[in-house]
Design a protein around this motif. Structure first.
Motif, PDB file in Angstrom:
ATOM      1  N   SER B 184      37.262 104.366  45.961  1.00 43.78           N
ATOM      2  CA  SER B 184      36.387 104.211  44.787  1.00 43.78           C
ATOM      3  C   SER B 184      36.894 103.079  43.898  1.00 43.78           C
ATOM      4  CB  SER B 184      36.239 105.536  44.042  1.00 43.78           C
ATOM      5  OG  SER B 184      37.190 105.645  43.029  1.00 43.78           O
ATOM      6  N   ALA B 185      38.216 102.859  43.864  1.00 45.92           N
ATOM      7  CA  ALA B 185      38.730 101.720  43.088  1.00 45.92           C
ATOM      8  C   ALA B 185      38.357 100.404  43.750  1.00 45.92           C
ATOM      9  CB  ALA B 185      40.242 101.829  42.945  1.00 45.92           C
ATOM     10  N   LEU B 186      38.493 100.344  45.063  1.00 44.88           N
ATOM     11  CA  LEU B 186      38.214  99.084  45.769  1.00 44.88           C
ATOM     12  C   LEU B 186      36.728  98.758  45.762  1.00 44.88           C
ATOM     13  CD1 LEU B 186      40.553  99.326  48.869  1.00 44.88           C
ATOM     14  CD2 LEU B 186      40.729  97.740  46.953  1.00 44.88           C
ATOM     15  N   GLU B 187      35.911  99.800  45.855  1.00 49.73           N
ATOM     16  CA  GLU B 187      34.487  99.554  45.945  1.00 49.73           C
ATOM     17  C   GLU B 187      33.948  98.966  44.652  1.00 49.73           C
ATOM     18  OE1 GLU B 187      30.393 101.858  46.962  1.00 49.73           O
ATOM     19  OE2 GLU B 187      31.678 102.327  45.280  1.00 49.73           O
ATOM     20  N   ARG B 188      34.572  99.361  43.539  1.00 46.79           N
ATOM     21  CA  ARG B 188      34.114  98.863  42.243  1.00 46.79           C
ATOM     22  C   ARG B 188      34.517  97.411  42.019  1.00 46.79           C
ATOM     23  NH1 ARG B 188      36.259 102.958  38.043  1.00 46.79           N
ATOM     24  NH2 ARG B 188      37.462 103.426  39.896  1.00 46.79           N
ATOM     25  N   MET B 189      35.453  96.932  42.850  1.00 46.03           N
ATOM     26  CA  MET B 189      35.991  95.592  42.605  1.00 46.03           C
ATOM     27  C   MET B 189      34.944  94.519  42.939  1.00 46.03           C
ATOM     28  SD  MET B 189      39.551  94.148  44.006  1.00 46.03           S
ATOM     29  CE  MET B 189      38.984  92.865  45.067  1.00 46.03           C
ATOM     30  N   ILE B 220      45.553 104.065  43.890  1.00 42.93           N
ATOM     31  CA  ILE B 220      46.759 104.360  44.669  1.00 42.93           C
ATOM     32  C   ILE B 220      47.555 105.475  43.983  1.00 42.93           C
ATOM     33  CG2 ILE B 220      48.977 103.454  45.442  1.00 42.93           C
ATOM     34  CD1 ILE B 220      47.653 100.711  45.700  1.00 42.93           C
ATOM     35  N   ILE B 221      47.735 105.334  42.666  1.00 45.90           N
ATOM     36  CA  ILE B 221      48.513 106.343  41.937  1.00 45.90           C
ATOM     37  C   ILE B 221      47.833 107.707  42.025  1.00 45.90           C
ATOM     38  CG2 ILE B 221      49.330 107.016  39.653  1.00 45.90           C
ATOM     39  CD1 ILE B 221      49.714 104.072  39.023  1.00 45.90           C
ATOM     40  N   ALA B 222      46.529 107.709  41.794  1.00 43.60           N
ATOM     41  CA  ALA B 222      45.806 108.986  41.850  1.00 43.60           C
ATOM     42  C   ALA B 222      45.944 109.604  43.235  1.00 43.60           C
ATOM     43  CB  ALA B 222      44.332 108.766  41.499  1.00 43.60           C
ATOM     44  N   GLY B 223      45.736 108.791  44.281  1.00 47.69           N
ATOM     45  CA  GLY B 223      45.837 109.292  45.647  1.00 47.69           C
ATOM     46  C   GLY B 223      47.219 109.851  45.939  1.00 47.69           C
ATOM     47  N   CYS B 224      48.250 109.147  45.489  1.00 48.96           N
ATOM     48  CA  CYS B 224      49.619 109.595  45.757  1.00 48.96           C
ATOM     49  C   CYS B 224      49.896 110.945  45.108  1.00 48.96           C
ATOM     50  CB  CYS B 224      50.623 108.560  45.263  1.00 48.96           C
ATOM     51  SG  CYS B 224      50.720 107.132  46.346  1.00 48.96           S
ATOM     52  N   PHE B 225      49.454 111.116  43.858  1.00 47.14           N
ATOM     53  CA  PHE B 225      49.680 112.395  43.208  1.00 47.14           C
ATOM     54  C   PHE B 225      48.880 113.502  43.875  1.00 47.14           C
ATOM     55  CE2 PHE B 225      51.139 110.003  39.352  1.00 47.14           C
ATOM     56  CZ  PHE B 225      52.425 110.494  39.412  1.00 47.14           C
ATOM     57  N   LEU B 226      47.654 113.176  44.267  1.00 50.99           N
ATOM     58  CA  LEU B 226      46.811 114.193  44.892  1.00 50.99           C
ATOM     59  C   LEU B 226      47.411 114.666  46.208  1.00 50.99           C
ATOM     60  CD1 LEU B 226      43.166 112.925  44.264  1.00 50.99           C
ATOM     61  CD2 LEU B 226      44.314 114.895  43.273  1.00 50.99           C
ATOM     62  N   VAL B 227      48.210 113.816  46.845  1.00 54.94           N
ATOM     63  CA  VAL B 227      48.892 114.228  48.067  1.00 54.94           C
ATOM     64  C   VAL B 227      50.231 114.886  47.725  1.00 54.94           C
ATOM     65  CG1 VAL B 227      49.920 113.415  50.220  1.00 54.94           C
ATOM     66  CG2 VAL B 227      47.750 112.453  49.436  1.00 54.94           C
ATOM     67  N   PHE B 228      50.997 114.211  46.888  1.00 53.87           N
ATOM     68  CA  PHE B 228      52.368 114.648  46.606  1.00 53.87           C
ATOM     69  C   PHE B 228      52.420 116.062  46.025  1.00 53.87           C
ATOM     70  CE2 PHE B 228      56.107 114.777  43.796  1.00 53.87           C
ATOM     71  CZ  PHE B 228      57.096 114.434  44.702  1.00 53.87           C
ATOM     72  N   ILE B 229      51.588 116.317  45.024  1.00 54.12           N
ATOM     73  CA  ILE B 229      51.676 117.595  44.312  1.00 54.12           C
ATOM     74  C   ILE B 229      51.427 118.789  45.236  1.00 54.12           C
ATOM     75  CG2 ILE B 229      50.663 118.967  42.451  1.00 54.12           C
ATOM     76  CD1 ILE B 229      50.277 116.258  40.949  1.00 54.12           C
ATOM     77  N   PRO B 230      50.317 118.830  45.979  1.00 53.07           N
ATOM     78  CA  PRO B 230      50.147 120.010  46.837  1.00 53.07           C
ATOM     79  C   PRO B 230      51.114 120.060  48.018  1.00 53.07           C
ATOM     80  CG  PRO B 230      48.307 118.496  47.111  1.00 53.07           C
ATOM     81  CD  PRO B 230      49.135 117.980  45.977  1.00 53.07           C
ATOM     82  N   VAL B 231      51.581 118.904  48.495  1.00 53.86           N
ATOM     83  CA  VAL B 231      52.455 118.925  49.670  1.00 53.86           C
ATOM     84  C   VAL B 231      53.791 119.599  49.345  1.00 53.86           C
ATOM     85  CG1 VAL B 231      53.814 117.481  51.241  1.00 53.86           C
ATOM     86  CG2 VAL B 231      51.405 117.005  50.899  1.00 53.86           C
ATOM     87  N   ILE B 232      54.280 119.443  48.116  1.00 58.12           N
ATOM     88  CA  ILE B 232      55.562 120.071  47.757  1.00 58.12           C
ATOM     89  C   ILE B 232      55.531 121.571  48.043  1.00 58.12           C
ATOM     90  CG2 ILE B 232      57.034 120.733  45.822  1.00 58.12           C
ATOM     91  CD1 ILE B 232      56.699 118.080  44.645  1.00 58.12           C
ATOM     92  N   GLY B 233      54.432 122.215  47.696  1.00 53.70           N
ATOM     93  CA  GLY B 233      54.353 123.658  47.892  1.00 53.70           C
ATOM     94  C   GLY B 233      53.715 124.045  49.219  1.00 53.70           C
TER      95      GLY B 233
END
Ligand SMILES: Nc1ncnc2c1ncn2[C@@H]1O[C@H](COP(=O)(O)OP(=O)(O)OP(=O)(O)O)[C@@H](O)[C@H]1O
Ligand SMILES: [Mg+2]
Lengths: 374, 296
Positions: B184-189, B220-233
């Motif tokens: 969605s970030a790239l598409e808006r560019m 990128i930041i949003a995607g990383c958090f969306l992966v990182f946070i649930p993966v920990i648990g």
């Protein structure tokens, strides 16, 4: 000191900076540029004028290297540009959409191209400051593009394209979003820059007044072709077609049949009306279709019948448009034609002699208008 | 009044679905294990009045948290979870970015279809998909058979029940969460930005680094958090695809809770996990807010 007029296009020994040779550009089966051949010379201020969609931006994009021509050849400084990518051309473009980098401040936007050249920091900073001053953006240097107004954005885009001092600068409607005062100032700045740096400018504009002010030559385009290229004065005074006459400024067009009379040509345009007499260097055959074009300011208007005018027609005032320094009278002729006549307002409004519905005479000399074949 | 109600709705939601459950878990983590139902002490006895409440609070202590520090299993599991989450987030980014980029560059009429394909796996059960990976990665699984048939390997590779299988499973499962925000970030560019960069002297490559990457940074930041946070648990993937060597806090939590039936210790593990997650969640929120401000 003898003042030499800047007119390299009239000098056959002069080498053009840009050469379009039979360039055609098609998008699918749509032809955006149609077999265009045109030279543009160094230090020119070349203005492209034409209706929306006529191919102005496409021409610019081919010069900048973003579009490849379908046919033909484009040369810059004698070099075929076919295989030269945009970043290897000494050409900068100001985009119609500005294309400012939203993640960079105004300062960094302007510095972007300079940094790519690997210049040292102080030089870059000095140049950016100079550009900021020039475009009066010093106060906004730290802001991001979304934090400034549309006109300010346009100036950033202009400053960014100017910063690298390219040999050839392409400006796609550079001043459209500015108010009149700022636009005029910037126009003079541009001419000044051009004089100082010797940069060649190709500028797209929708504003004919702007083209007239800044350009060394104006090209009027229509549907991918250049209809006429000339100096602003020539384009205005001697358009080569009804299209150009109509596109640049206000004009009255009267169509009829030609009747050569010695070194003059008479236009038979209506029954029970005297022929219009004009001069031309074009050869017209008897009975050939002919168009007479005359600018409103060349048409005189008077309440009494003028005595020694080459052309005079009686009519009735239909409408008066008061434009401050000038007034435009719309005069209806018995044939139904409406002719516009313009006079400077030297008297006060209340003392104007001619008013609505008044019977009037319009008149002009035999050299006031132009005779056109098409 | 209406404004108050509008604001109250999300707060009520937060209180009912986050704060109250959290307080219950916190309370259990401060209790003692008991052979009863529920398997912990003390219970709040309101019939005893003020005395009951006093003795209830007196019985709460941090013993379980102290216990967590005595066994190095726990902090190793936390660390290993963080490590696995970090590495798999990077791997997901490496796989996801090119996919998002290709989608954003594709012809506009293709984009809805491609988006659809990214989301399509969600239409089948997550468990079934993880089991499918077991079938693919097993020693006699599809992947090994294929590689043997190609002649690339002579002996089947041991992938299942290793950390590699966990990474494959995590990258596969969480890929859409990485792709969608970046896309969605790239598409808006605006493409003309790249042209402007080239016009000002960038090569294609440097235009990518100087314009495309910064402009997709928030994605990128949003995607990383969306992966990182649930993966920990994460619990299902390490327990199904990972081996005995795969140590993740989600698995430890499960075992405390269901195998040992030690609810208080399990709750303490959960409380600390939550505290660890609070930091990235706050950072994530900050990023989102900054992005909203940048867009005005
Ligand atoms: N990438 C493209 N694909 C298809 N058609 C295009 C493309 N770019 C331009 N055209 C068409 O080519 C024609 C010329 O476009 P161009 O952008 O050069 O117009 P213009 O003269 O700059 O107009 P305006 O004054 O509105 O900016 C238009 O009809 C446009 O629709
Ligand atoms: Mg255009």
């Amino acid at each position: 000191m003898a003042q030499t007029v800047f007119a390299p296009w009239e000098d056959p020994t002069e080498k053009p900076l840009i050469q379009f040779k039979n360039v055609t550009k098609r998008f699918g089966d749509f032809t955006a540029i149609d077999d265009l051949t045109q030279d543009i010379f160094e230090k020119e201020f070349f203005a492209l004028l034409g209706p929306s969609g006529c191919g102005k931006t496409t021409m610019m994009r081919m010069l900048a290297g973003f579009e490849a021509q379908t046919e033909g050849q484009i040369l810059i400084a004698g070099q075929d540009m076919a295989r030269v990518p945009p970043n290897k051309r000494a050409v900068n473009m100001m985009f119609q959409s500005y294309a400012l980098f939203p993640h960079l401040s105004v300062w960094d936007n302007i510095a972007f191209g300079l940094k790519r050249e690997g210049k040292d920091k102080d030089k870059i900073a000095a140049r950016v400051e100079e550009m900021l001053r020039l475009t009066r953006l010093s106060k906004f240097a730290k802001r991001k593009p979304h934090q400034i107004s549309g006109g300010q954005r346009q100036r950033v885009a202009l400053a960014r394209s100017l910063a690298k001092a390219p040999k050839l600068l392409l400006l796609d409607e550079p001043l459209g979003a500015l108010d009149k005062k700022l636009r005029q100032d910037t126009q003079f700045e541009l001419m000044d820059i051009q004089e100082k740096t010797g940069t060649t400018f190709v500028i797209v504009t929708h504003d004919q007044e702007e083209a007239m002010t800044v350009a060394s030559r104006v090209a009027v385009m229509d549907e991918g072709r250049i209809i006429q290229v000339s100096t602003p004065a020539q384009i205005y005074e001697a358009p080569n077609s009804v299209y150009v006459a109509d596109f640049i400024g206000d004009v009255n067009i009267i169509s009829g049949r030609a009747k050569p009379e010695g070194d003059k040509v008479a236009v038979r345009w209506a029954e029970h009306q005297p022929d219009i007499i004009g001069t031309t260097s074009l050869p017209f055959a008897d009975g050939q279709e002919i168009h007479f074009a005359i600018r409103p300011e060349k048409v005189a208007i008077s309440a009494e019948e003028p005595q020694d005018a080459a052309n005079k027609i009686a009519g009735k005032v239909l409408d008066i448009a008061y434009l401050g320094n000038i007034s435009t009278y719309h005069v209806e002729l018995p044939t139904g034609h409406v002719i516009k006549a313009q006079t400077a307002n030297t008297r006060r409004l209340s003392r104007r002699q001619i008013t609505w519905e008044d019977p009037v005479w319009i008149s002009w000399t035999d050299t006031a208008g132009v005779l056109l074949e098409r | 009044m209406r404004r108050f109600l509008l604001i109250a709705v999300p707060y009520l939601w937060l209180v009912a679905l986050f704060l109250i459950p959290f307080l219950i878990v916190l309370k259990i983590s401060l209790s003692d294990i008991a052979l009863a139902r529920p398997p912990y002490m003390p219970q709040l006895d309101l019939s005893a009045g003020w005395e009951g409440i006093r003795s209830f609070f007196a019985a709460l202590d941090f013993e379980n948290f102290r216990f967590l520090t005595t066994d190095d299993l726990y902090w190793k599991a936390y660390l290993s979870s963080l490590q696995i989450a970090l590495i798999s987030t990077l791997l997901t980014l490496l796989v996801g970015y090119p996919i998002a980029y290709a989608m954003a560059r594709s012809a506009p009429e293709w984009r809805p279809t491609l988006l659809m394909l990214v989301i399509l796996p969600f239409w089948t059960s997550f468990l079934i998909r993880v089991y499918a990976w077991m079938g693919i990665l097993a020693n006699e699984g599809l992947l090994n058979q294929f590689l043997l048939w190609l002649g690339v390997i002579n002996e089947p590779l041991t992938i299942l029940n290793t950390n590699t299988a966990v990474y494959i499973g995590i990258v596969y499962t969480y890929l859409p969460f990485m792709i969608l925000p970046i896309y969605s970030a790239l598409e808006r560019m605006d493409d003309s930005l790249l042209e402007a960069a080239e016009d000002l002297g960038c090569s294609r490559m440097s235009a990518f680094w100087l314009v495309t990457i910064p402009l997709s940074k928030n994605g990128i930041i949003a995607g990383c958090f969306l992966v990182f946070i649930p993966v920990i648990g994460e619990f299902v993937i390490p327990s199904l695809l990972g081996g005995s060597g795969t140590l993740m806090i989600g698995k430890v939590l499960w075992e405390e809770f269901f195998s040992n039936r030690d609810w208080p210790v399990a709750s303490a593990v959960a409380v600390i996990l939550l505290l660890i997650l609070v930091i990235p969640i706050i950072l994530f929120q900050r990023n989102e807010q900054k992005q909203r401000e940048a867009e005005g």
